[in-house]
Design an enzyme around this catalytic site. Structure first.
Site, PDB file in Angstrom:
ATOM      1  N   ASP A   1       0.883  -1.165   0.000  1.00 31.04           N
ATOM      2  CA  ASP A   1       0.000   0.000   0.000  1.00 31.04           C
ATOM      3  C   ASP A   1       0.922   1.217   0.000  1.00 31.04           C
ATOM      4  OD1 ASP A   1      -2.295   1.607   0.189  1.00 31.04           O
ATOM      5  OD2 ASP A   1      -2.141   1.669   2.371  1.00 31.04           O
TER       6      ASP A   1
ATOM      7  N   GLU B   1      -1.122  -1.209  -4.855  1.00 27.31           N
ATOM      8  CA  GLU B   1      -2.366  -0.471  -5.069  1.00 27.31           C
ATOM      9  C   GLU B   1      -2.156   0.532  -6.188  1.00 27.31           C
ATOM     10  OE1 GLU B   1      -5.341   0.875  -1.935  1.00 27.31           O
ATOM     11  OE2 GLU B   1      -4.320   2.754  -2.436  1.00 27.31           O
TER      12      GLU B   1
ATOM     13  N   ASP C   1      -2.642   1.151   6.922  1.00 24.90           N
ATOM     14  CA  ASP C   1      -1.801   0.870   5.746  1.00 24.90           C
ATOM     15  C   ASP C   1      -1.318  -0.585   5.753  1.00 24.90           C
ATOM     16  OD1 ASP C   1      -1.186   3.956   4.930  1.00 24.90           O
ATOM     17  OD2 ASP C   1      -1.116   3.663   7.101  1.00 24.90           O
TER      18      ASP C   1
END
Length: 196
Positions: free
Chosen positions: A7, A68, A141
């Site tokens: 992430d 991501e 996260d």
């Protein structure tokens, strides 16, 4: 298959390693966050994130890296930092000949919660349940990184089958066009190029 989920973020870059077995069997191998101080220079922050990510890749030996996909936000600085970290992670993976997959936030949310509109708390709760963790990974996260890895493990087989089907369909279409062209040329040759 072992997946490193990332992430991306400059201040906090979530990292999660998940092993996937038969069916939907999953095991959390590691979870954490690479942090950089906001007051540091950009190049130094990117190097710090790269160092941690490379250490994780070398230690955990993932077979694929799931990142991501950057999406448009109102804060351009945040988007730029996220995109830069994504690039650093993709480069580290490429240097190790690891495939990189990008997943949108809504794909990840839908994969782990059933809704592409789930909030961070819902994703964190679901990833805790899915992986059988004793506690919810913090900060968010870290949970998001695990969710990326799980999303890839669950979506990759379908994506691979879809890619094979698309390639087969393209091959059939090429063959059909070639046969059609050959038939048209044969017809023109028989009729001496006269069209009726």
């Amino acid at each position: 298959m072992r997946v490193l989920g990332v992430d991306p973020g400059l201040t906090r870059c979530g990292l999660g390693v998940v092993d996937g077995g038969r069916g939907r069997e999953l095991a959390c191998i590691a979870v954490g966050v690479a942090r950089t101080p906001p007051e540091d220079e950009l190049a130094s922050r990117l190097r710090s994130v790269a160092d941690v990510v490379e250490q994780w890749m070398d230690e955990h030996r993932p077979e694929v890296v799931a990142i991501e996909r950057v999406f448009s936000q109102h804060n351009v600085r945040t988007v730029m930092g996220t995109a830069q970290v994504s690039g650093v992670v993709a480069l580290a993976a490429a240097r190790r000949n690891l495939p990189v997959a990008f997943h949108t936030p809504s794909e990840v949310k839908a994969a782990v919660s059933g809704s592409g509109r789930a909030d961070k708390r819902q994703v964190a709760l679901m990833i805790t349940k899915i992986l059988g963790l004793a506690a919810t990974p913090k900060p968010a996260d870290a949970a998001d990184a695990l969710a990326l890895a799980v999303c890839h493990l669950w979506r990759a087989p379908m994506a691979a089958r879809l890619a094979v089907a698309e390639a087969r369909a393209a091959e059939l279409a090429r063959n059909h066009r070639a046969r059609l062209k050959a038939a048209q040329q044969a017809t023109r040759a028989r009729t001496g190029g006269i069209s009726r």
